[in-house]
Design an enzyme around this catalytic site. Structure first.
Site, PDB file in Angstrom:
ATOM      1  N   ARG A 206       0.849  -1.201   0.000  1.00  0.00           N
ATOM      2  CA  ARG A 206       0.000   0.000   0.000  1.00  0.00           C
ATOM      3  C   ARG A 206       0.886   1.254   0.000  1.00  0.00           C
ATOM      4  NH1 ARG A 206      -3.878  -3.565   2.969  1.00  0.00           N
ATOM      5  NH2 ARG A 206      -2.802  -3.316   4.939  1.00  0.00           N
ATOM      6  N   ASP A 247     -15.826  -3.708  -4.651  1.00  0.00           N
ATOM      7  CA  ASP A 247     -15.802  -4.924  -3.838  1.00  0.00           C
ATOM      8  C   ASP A 247     -17.224  -5.479  -3.822  1.00  0.00           C
ATOM      9  OD1 ASP A 247     -13.536  -5.999  -1.619  1.00  0.00           O
ATOM     10  OD2 ASP A 247     -15.573  -6.711  -1.265  1.00  0.00           O
ATOM     11  N   SER A 248     -17.344  -6.797  -3.546  1.00  0.00           N
ATOM     12  CA  SER A 248     -18.677  -7.394  -3.487  1.00  0.00           C
ATOM     13  C   SER A 248     -19.204  -7.436  -2.059  1.00  0.00           C
ATOM     14  CB  SER A 248     -18.652  -8.795  -4.099  1.00  0.00           C
ATOM     15  OG  SER A 248     -17.672  -9.576  -3.463  1.00  0.00           O
ATOM     16  N   ASP A 297      -6.348  -6.951  -6.421  1.00  0.00           N
ATOM     17  CA  ASP A 297      -5.924  -7.750  -5.252  1.00  0.00           C
ATOM     18  C   ASP A 297      -7.016  -8.762  -4.912  1.00  0.00           C
ATOM     19  OD1 ASP A 297      -4.540  -8.681  -3.063  1.00  0.00           O
ATOM     20  OD2 ASP A 297      -5.163  -7.047  -1.752  1.00  0.00           O
ATOM     21  N   CYS A 337      -2.756 -14.129  -4.127  1.00  0.00           N
ATOM     22  CA  CYS A 337      -2.420 -14.662  -2.800  1.00  0.00           C
ATOM     23  C   CYS A 337      -2.693 -16.162  -2.761  1.00  0.00           C
ATOM     24  CB  CYS A 337      -3.174 -13.921  -1.699  1.00  0.00           C
ATOM     25  SG  CYS A 337      -4.952 -14.045  -1.847  1.00  0.00           S
TER      26      CYS A 337
HETATM   27  N1  SAH Z   1      -6.805  -5.101  -1.132  1.00  0.00           N
HETATM   28  C1  SAH Z   1      -7.423  -5.348   0.152  1.00  0.00           C
HETATM   29  C2  SAH Z   1      -7.652  -6.821   0.423  1.00  0.00           C
HETATM   30  C3  SAH Z   1      -8.478  -7.548  -0.621  1.00  0.00           C
HETATM   31  S1  SAH Z   1      -9.127  -9.052  -0.051  1.00  0.00           S
HETATM   32  C4  SAH Z   1      -6.618  -4.663   1.242  1.00  0.00           C
HETATM   33  O1  SAH Z   1      -5.530  -4.108   0.950  1.00  0.00           O
HETATM   34  O2  SAH Z   1      -7.036  -4.679   2.393  1.00  0.00           O
HETATM   35  C5  SAH Z   1     -10.192  -9.529  -1.304  1.00  0.00           C
HETATM   36  C6  SAH Z   1     -11.525  -8.772  -1.371  1.00  0.00           C
HETATM   37  O3  SAH Z   1     -12.178  -9.238  -2.541  1.00  0.00           O
HETATM   38  C7  SAH Z   1     -12.500  -9.003  -0.232  1.00  0.00           C
HETATM   39  O4  SAH Z   1     -12.830  -7.760   0.320  1.00  0.00           O
HETATM   40  C8  SAH Z   1     -13.759  -9.622  -0.891  1.00  0.00           C
HETATM   41  O5  SAH Z   1     -14.958  -9.088  -0.354  1.00  0.00           O
HETATM   42  C9  SAH Z   1     -13.596  -9.203  -2.324  1.00  0.00           C
HETATM   43  N2  SAH Z   1     -14.184 -10.060  -3.373  1.00  0.00           N
HETATM   44  C10 SAH Z   1     -14.143 -11.401  -3.466  1.00  0.00           C
HETATM   45  N3  SAH Z   1     -14.676 -11.811  -4.637  1.00  0.00           N
HETATM   46  C11 SAH Z   1     -15.067 -10.685  -5.305  1.00  0.00           C
HETATM   47  C12 SAH Z   1     -15.660 -10.436  -6.576  1.00  0.00           C
HETATM   48  N4  SAH Z   1     -15.940 -11.439  -7.406  1.00  0.00           N
HETATM   49  N5  SAH Z   1     -15.880  -9.165  -6.938  1.00  0.00           N
HETATM   50  C13 SAH Z   1     -15.594  -8.141  -6.104  1.00  0.00           C
HETATM   51  N6  SAH Z   1     -15.005  -8.326  -4.898  1.00  0.00           N
HETATM   52  C14 SAH Z   1     -14.755  -9.566  -4.497  1.00  0.00           C
END
Ligand code: SAH
Length: 393
Positions: A206, A247-248, A297, A337
């Site tokens: 970040r 995000d979902s 991510d 990840c």
């Molecule tokens: N970048 C973030 C962490 C991401 S974790 C940070 O720095 O804190 C992954 C995220 O993806 C989660 O919040 C989850 O809700 C979201 N997610 C999972 N599948 C998804 C999809 N198909 N579309 C949108 N968001 C999704």
């Protein structure tokens, strides 16, 4: 003391201090869930002390390779003190940090994160489960803290024959905690947040992103899989004029909005979109909406190597779409990840995405988990987070 005798030739990885014994390597011997066992070569030679897990394909994980070491409360206290002392030497710059990172800290199947005055732990292995009370006391003693929340509500517990469980192990009170990261203020709920509360492994990335947004003067930023907006704050701190978080999870997006406001950024610079990322990227493409910087991510598409092929297609797809949405000179921070996808395979997938998108990009930086999530020489499996910072020519 129960003994686990390996098949001939199966001692090699333990001799190199790799801590896992797979079920197929065992000639004879068994024990109860989490019980300490002496792991022996086919000829009875001592290899390691470990803990037995009757249902897992990783049947034994080693605690120690020293024959004269006793696996007792003092052993766990030593390992935890060593892990905590290491963090005190690392450049972390936040009061949120990983204190124990499983195998890399000599404590297989144990994850402990510190969020200011509160610890949040996952017991992911029959061995760490068995020693839970001893480990909890050692954690409080080593940190001089009083609150430890358990987040053993992870799916991998089923492989160990363990039920999911969560709640206060020590102390009590509010689960919503205030945190500082790179000078930003964040809120983390250890009971409701993902994993132990949030994603500390991306902390350094970040900061790299904030620096890159500032350096390259990125005005419009798309943060995909934003969770509670860590990279969104980074983009705003880097001077972006407009940031879109996708995000979902509606609660995660609500917290992202709150984070923007509580850090003093103008809320009109931020837009939260509750959507599936793949669909949102396609919608942007249809509208002809372009960005100067994008973060991808996603969650773990391939928890194990078995799902790698399907996951590879999913990673390629979102990266191809993101690269098509990039203005010339744009910046892509892209991550996986998935334990089943190593840095080399990830590089290949992104190369394929770049080719399909018809984009010429340079690797500015190779990214990994923050230093408080160490990878050891003996245990490369611990290296689950791969990332690339790309600059489009
Ligand atoms: N970048 C973030 C962490 C991401 S974790 C940070 O720095 O804190 C992954 C995220 O993806 C989660 O919040 C989850 O809700 C979201 N997610 C999972 N599948 C998804 C999809 N198909 N579309 C949108 N968001 C999704």
């Amino acid at each position: 003391m129960k003994r686990i005798r390996l098949r001939e030739g199966k001692e090699r990885s333990l001799l190199k201090r790799h801590p896992w014994v797979f079920a197929g390597s065992i000639a004879k011997g068994a024990a109860d869930s989490g019980e300490t066992v002496r792991i022996e070569a086919h000829d009875g030679r001592f290899l390691a002390w470990g803990a037995y897990s009757p249902t897992s394909s990783i049947r034994v994980r080693a605690w120690s390779f020293e024959e004269d070491e006793r696996i007792d409360a003092a052993f766990f206290a030593r390992r935890i003190e060593r892990a905590v002392a290491l963090r005190a030497r690392l450049p972390i710059g936040s009061d949120g940090m990983r204190l124990v990172h499983g195998e890399a800290d000599g404590l297989p199947g144990l994850v402990v994160d510190r969020y200011a005055d509160t610890l949040s732990a996952q017991f992911l292995f029959a061995g760490s489960e068995r020693w839970k009370a001893i480990i909890a006391d050692a954690l409080l003693a080593a940190t001089a803290l009083t609150r430890l929340y358990e987040r053993s509500d992870a799916g991998v517990r089923a492989l160990e024959g363990l039920p999911e469980c969560s709640g206060w192990l020590r102390g009590d009170g509010a689960t919503d905690i205030a945190l500082r990261e790179h000078g930003w203020s964040l809120r983390v709920d250890v009971a409701q947040g993902h994993k132990t509360g949030t994603y500390l492994d991306q902390r350094d990335n970040r900061q790299h992103f904030a620096a890159a947004v500032r350096h390259f003067g990125c005005a419009e930023v798309l943060n995909c899989y934003s969770y509670t907006g860590g990279f969104t704050l980074a983009a705003l701190a880097g001077g972006a004029a407009r940031v879109v978080s996708v995000d979902s999870s509606a609660p995660a997006l609500a917290l992202a909005q709150q984070h923007v406001q509580q850090n003093g950024f103008d809320a009109t610079r931020h837009e939260a979109v509750d959507a599936d990322v793949n669909q949102h990227l396609r919608a942007c493409l249809e509208r002809g909406e372009l960005f100067d910087a994008i973060v991808l991510d996603p969650p773990k598409f391939a928890p194990t190597a078995a799902q790698a092929e399907r996951a590879a297609r999913a990673y390629k797809d979102i990266n191809r779409l993101a690269l098509k949405l990039m203005r010339p000179g744009g910046l892509l921070f892209t991550f996986s990840c998935s334990g089943g996808i190593g840095p080399e395979l990830f590089h290949k997938i992104i190369a394929g995405a770049g080719h399909d998108a018809g984009v010429d990009a340079l690797i500015l930086q190779r990214l990994a988990a923050a230093c408080d999530h160490p990878t050891t020489l003996e245990f490369p499996e611990g290296d689950y987070l791969s990332g690339l910072a790309l600059l489009v020519r």
